[in-house]
Design an enzyme around this catalytic site. Structure first.
Site, PDB file in Angstrom:
ATOM      1  N   TRP A  29       0.861  -1.182   0.000  1.00 45.55           N
ATOM      2  CA  TRP A  29       0.000   0.000   0.000  1.00 45.55           C
ATOM      3  C   TRP A  29       0.899   1.235   0.000  1.00 45.55           C
ATOM      4  O   TRP A  29       1.872   1.295   0.737  1.00 45.55           O
ATOM      5  CB  TRP A  29      -0.897  -0.016   1.241  1.00 45.55           C
ATOM      6  CG  TRP A  29      -2.006   0.984   1.166  1.00 45.55           C
ATOM      7  CD1 TRP A  29      -2.026   2.210   1.749  1.00 45.55           C
ATOM      8  CD2 TRP A  29      -3.241   0.837   0.462  1.00 45.55           C
ATOM      9  NE1 TRP A  29      -3.200   2.842   1.451  1.00 45.55           N
ATOM     10  CE2 TRP A  29      -3.974   2.016   0.663  1.00 45.55           C
ATOM     11  CE3 TRP A  29      -3.800  -0.181  -0.316  1.00 45.55           C
ATOM     12  CZ2 TRP A  29      -5.231   2.215   0.118  1.00 45.55           C
ATOM     13  CZ3 TRP A  29      -5.043   0.017  -0.840  1.00 45.55           C
ATOM     14  CH2 TRP A  29      -5.749   1.196  -0.628  1.00 45.55           C
ATOM     15  N   HIS A  95      -9.591   5.662  10.357  1.00 47.43           N
ATOM     16  CA  HIS A  95      -8.806   4.499   9.937  1.00 47.43           C
ATOM     17  C   HIS A  95      -7.308   4.732  10.136  1.00 47.43           C
ATOM     18  O   HIS A  95      -6.582   3.847  10.586  1.00 47.43           O
ATOM     19  CB  HIS A  95      -9.117   4.173   8.467  1.00 47.43           C
ATOM     20  CG  HIS A  95      -8.384   2.994   7.938  1.00 47.43           C
ATOM     21  ND1 HIS A  95      -8.713   1.710   8.294  1.00 47.43           N
ATOM     22  CD2 HIS A  95      -7.333   2.893   7.079  1.00 47.43           C
ATOM     23  CE1 HIS A  95      -7.893   0.866   7.679  1.00 47.43           C
ATOM     24  NE2 HIS A  95      -7.052   1.561   6.943  1.00 47.43           N
TER      25      HIS A  95
END
Length: 160
Positions: A29, A95
């Site tokens: 990511w 998050h």
């Protein structure tokens, strides 16, 4: 552009620093950031005298998976240090906080409970520019710094 000068070199004949093996776990990511962190680390390790076949790189999907990867790499007993690289960029939801906290607590627990140092290379930034600044820009190169830290911690671990 900042340049990183390693503080550690195996080529200067550091006693007790032979046969170093290092694993690097890299989150996919934000891969354009994490791959640059990894490249900087590998370059710094090579410049310090670590042989390329003594550096193993493993990819994981994201930052949360770094703790599991580091744990599994420690279990192999093949490495003198583990470096983890990830990049979490703040968004509009909480998050960011959960991911950063999870990785921080996981790596901290591994360092407290295991005999292999795990070097925390997780960038936690507010925007992409801050990440770019940390891969060779105005804030230095955190990949190079992580490699230097790994060597210093190996030296420490071998001295106690």
């Amino acid at each position: 552009m900042s340049t990183f000068k390693p503080k550690f070199s195996l080529t200067t004949g550091q006693p007790g620093m032979e046969g170093i093996r290092i694993a690097i776990a890299v989150a996919q990511w934000n891969g354009h950031i994490t791959s640059a962190l990894c490249e900087g680390a590998v370059k710094t390790l090579a410049e310090a005298g670590v042989k390329s076949n003594d550096i193993d790189v493993f990819e994981v999907p994201g930052a949360v998976e770094l703790t599991f990867a580091a744990s599994q790499l420690i279990e192999t007993s093949q490495y003198d240090a583990i470096i983890v690289f990830g990049c979490v960029i703040r968004g509009e939801t909480p998050h960011f906080d959960y991911v950063c906290q999870s990785v921080t607590q996981g790596i901290t627990a591994l360092n407290a409970d295991c005999d292999t140092p795990v070097i925390f290379g997780l960038l936690t930034v507010n925007d992409e520019q801050q990440a770019l600044d940390r891969i060779g820009g105005s804030a230095g190169h955190k990949g190079c710094e992580a490699a230097d830290t790994a060597l210093a911690m190996i030296k420490f671990a071998r001295s106690v």
